[in-house]
Design a protein around this motif. Structure first.
Motif, short mmCIF file in Angstrom:
data_model
loop_
_atom_site.label_atom_id
_atom_site.label_comp_id
_atom_site.label_asym_id
_atom_site.label_seq_id
_atom_site.Cartn_x
_atom_site.Cartn_y
_atom_site.Cartn_z
N GLU A 1 0.84 -1.20 0.00
CA GLU A 1 0.00 0.00 0.00
C GLU A 1 0.87 1.26 0.00
N GLY A 2 0.56 2.18 -0.90
CA GLY A 2 1.30 3.43 -0.98
C GLY A 2 2.58 3.36 -1.79
N LEU A 3 2.83 2.22 -2.45
CA LEU A 3 4.06 2.09 -3.22
C LEU A 3 4.12 3.05 -4.41
N GLU A 4 2.97 3.34 -5.01
CA GLU A 4 2.96 4.25 -6.16
C GLU A 4 3.46 5.65 -5.76
N ARG A 5 2.95 6.16 -4.61
CA ARG A 5 3.39 7.47 -4.14
C ARG A 5 4.87 7.44 -3.77
N LEU A 6 5.33 6.35 -3.17
CA LEU A 6 6.73 6.22 -2.80
C LEU A 6 7.61 6.24 -4.05
N ILE A 7 7.17 5.60 -5.11
CA ILE A 7 7.92 5.56 -6.37
C ILE A 7 8.10 6.97 -6.93
N VAL A 8 7.02 7.75 -6.97
CA VAL A 8 7.07 9.11 -7.51
C VAL A 8 7.94 10.01 -6.64
N ASN A 9 7.73 9.99 -5.33
CA ASN A 9 8.52 10.83 -4.43
C ASN A 9 10.00 10.49 -4.49
N SER A 10 10.32 9.20 -4.64
CA SER A 10 11.72 8.78 -4.72
C SER A 10 12.36 9.28 -6.01
N ALA A 11 11.60 9.26 -7.11
CA ALA A 11 12.13 9.75 -8.38
C ALA A 11 12.46 11.24 -8.30
N ILE A 12 11.60 11.99 -7.62
CA ILE A 12 11.87 13.43 -7.43
C ILE A 12 13.10 13.63 -6.55
N GLY A 13 13.19 12.86 -5.46
CA GLY A 13 14.33 12.96 -4.57
C GLY A 13 15.64 12.63 -5.27
N PHE A 14 15.60 11.65 -6.17
CA PHE A 14 16.80 11.29 -6.91
C PHE A 14 17.27 12.45 -7.79
N GLY A 15 16.35 13.07 -8.50
CA GLY A 15 16.72 14.19 -9.37
C GLY A 15 17.32 15.34 -8.59
N LEU A 16 16.73 15.65 -7.44
CA LEU A 16 17.25 16.74 -6.60
C LEU A 16 18.64 16.40 -6.05
N GLY A 17 18.84 15.14 -5.69
CA GLY A 17 20.14 14.71 -5.19
C GLY A 17 21.24 14.84 -6.23
N VAL A 18 20.90 14.50 -7.48
CA VAL A 18 21.86 14.61 -8.58
C VAL A 18 22.26 16.07 -8.80
N VAL A 19 21.27 16.97 -8.76
CA VAL A 19 21.55 18.40 -8.94
C VAL A 19 22.46 18.90 -7.82
N ALA A 20 22.14 18.52 -6.58
CA ALA A 20 22.93 18.98 -5.44
C ALA A 20 24.38 18.49 -5.52
N PHE A 21 24.56 17.23 -5.95
CA PHE A 21 25.93 16.70 -6.10
C PHE A 21 26.71 17.50 -7.14
N SER A 22 26.07 17.80 -8.25
CA SER A 22 26.79 18.42 -9.38
C SER A 22 27.26 19.84 -9.07
N ILE A 23 26.58 20.52 -8.14
CA ILE A 23 26.98 21.90 -7.82
C ILE A 23 27.83 21.97 -6.55
N SER A 24 28.09 20.82 -5.93
CA SER A 24 28.89 20.79 -4.70
C SER A 24 30.36 21.03 -5.01
N LYS A 25 31.00 21.81 -4.19
CA LYS A 25 32.44 22.06 -4.30
C LYS A 25 33.21 21.41 -3.15
N ASN A 26 32.49 21.00 -2.14
CA ASN A 26 33.08 20.37 -0.97
C ASN A 26 32.92 18.85 -1.08
N ILE A 27 34.01 18.10 -0.82
CA ILE A 27 33.98 16.65 -0.98
C ILE A 27 32.96 16.01 -0.04
N PHE A 28 32.89 16.51 1.19
CA PHE A 28 31.94 15.94 2.16
C PHE A 28 30.51 16.07 1.67
N PHE A 29 30.14 17.25 1.20
CA PHE A 29 28.78 17.45 0.70
C PHE A 29 28.53 16.63 -0.57
N ALA A 30 29.53 16.54 -1.44
CA ALA A 30 29.39 15.77 -2.67
C ALA A 30 29.09 14.30 -2.35
#
Length: 375
Positions: A259-288
């Motif tokens: 139950e609720g797997l569909e919503r989890l799938i969508v929210n996870s896909a959004i979280g993945f995209g945001l994580g990729v953006v944050a990594f690409s603009i990081s200049k600090n190794i710890f944050f990357a």
């Protein structure tokens, strides 16, 4: 799987060392995966037509041979980019046949009542090795070179093949040999097309598979040119994705129902995209590294949830074919992302390329997610 991740990590490092070309990094990744896009749905029909265990013995043997050949050429110092292109093309063809059979074989090993736990356990194995393999690869590359990474991968297949021969008590689903592979393929296509849930989830998997290639393919560039690290740094960055993947697997395993797997799938896909953006603009190794962990977490959370939901709602006689389309979505669009990432990084810059990919992933996921919740 540890051996496989060692080779997956070492190969782009070898390509970049030999050529210093982001275009060739993208090309090699493209050739290793494009056949998953082209052949996986057909391979799914093949998996529904033949004994899956015997198919896996064949594919694992062929993958072992390519690893040993790659190791011999690299250790001898005779390796050329042309050799790599030929071998990764071979890998891609074999892998396209291997993945649907492997995914569909799960239910024959454990039965439907334990399928969800089996999928989670399988994800834990894959992503646990994703944590260990890249770290070992970084150490081995620095100590003895890429060739011994490939040799270790080749040796690891021996155990896999022996275990497959020992599996004599699996429950084989009956196969209708009267219906041709071609007819089974088209029946599987219609089955997927007619299911709004399956087709929407597969679309989101395709988008994540496409964008996940951006940081993976360009990782040697981030390590060497952005953060100025050596091969051990590559192992750390790649293993960070594995750490996140393990956490995502634990999250799925903790669920008591679908139950609720569909919503989890969508929210996870959004979280993945945001994580990729944050990594690409990081200049600090710890944050990357932290954002790579988040990216791995959301990616596996999405894929494991998608795999679980799709397998549970798919009829047994269609399982191989549906998993062929799942493989095509999850892995088949990665080569397009690989080629696009290399091209864009050559034209603009590596960090900006990954930002573009992450933003695109988030926007499209929001659009498709609204369609899913509107049903």
């Amino acid at each position: 799987m540890v051996g496989s991740w060692i080779q997956i990590t070492a190969l782009p490092w070898l390509v970049y060392r030999l050529t210093n070309s982001v275009m060739l990094l993208g090309l090699v990744a493209f050739l290793s995966q494009i056949f998953v896009l082209v052949f996986s749905p057909i391979a799914g029909a093949v998996a529904d037509h033949y004994n899956k265990r015997k198919l896996l013995i064949l594919t694992q043997t062929l993958l072992m041979l390519q690893a040993i050949i790659l190791a011999a050429l690299t250790i001898s110092g005779k390796i050329q980019i042309s050799h790599i292109i030929i071998l990764v093309t071979f890998i891609g063809v074999v892998f396209a046949l291997d993945m649907p059979a492997r995914q569909a074989f799960l239910i024959e090993m454990v039965g439907k009542e334990d399928l969800m736990n089996a999928i989670v356990l399988n994800s834990a194995i894959v992503n646990g090795s994703r944590l260990i393999g890249p770290a070992l690869a970084g150490i081995l590359i620095a100590a003895v070179g890429e060739g011994y990474c490939f040799l270790l991968n080749g040796i690891s297949f021996i155990y896999v093949i022996v275990v497959l021969f020992m599996m004599t008590n699996v429950s084989i689903n009956p196969v209708d040999k009267a219906v041709s592979v071609t007819k089974k393929f088209f029946a599987g296509f219609e089955y997927v097309r007619s299911s709004k849930t399956i087709s929407s989830i597969l679309f989101l998997c395709a988008m994540t598979g496409l964008i996940s290639a951006f940081p993976m393919v360009l990782m040697p560039v981030f390590v060497k040119d952005v953060f100025h690290l050596d091969a051990s740094g590559l192992g750390i960055f790649m293993s960070a994705i594995g750490v996140g993947a393990i956490l995502g697997t634990v999250k799925v395993a903790a669920r008591k129902s679908t139950e609720g797997l569909e919503r989890l799938i969508v929210n996870s896909a959004i979280g993945f995209g945001l994580g990729v953006v944050a990594f690409s603009i990081s200049k600090n190794i710890f944050f990357a590294v932290s954002f790579l962990i988040l990216s791995g977490y959301f990616m596996i959370l999405q894929m494991a949830s998608s795999n679980t939901l799709i397998q549970l709602i798919t009829s047994d006689d269609m399982r191989g074919r549906v998993m062929g389309f799942f493989t095509m979505a999850f892995m088949g669009f990665a080569p397009i992302g690989s080629l696009a990432s290399g091209f864009l990084a050559h034209k603009i810059s590596t960090p900006l390329t990954v930002v573009v990919g992450g933003v695109l992933s988030v926007v499209i996921t929001i659009i498709v997610g609204k369609e899913i919740f509107a049903k």
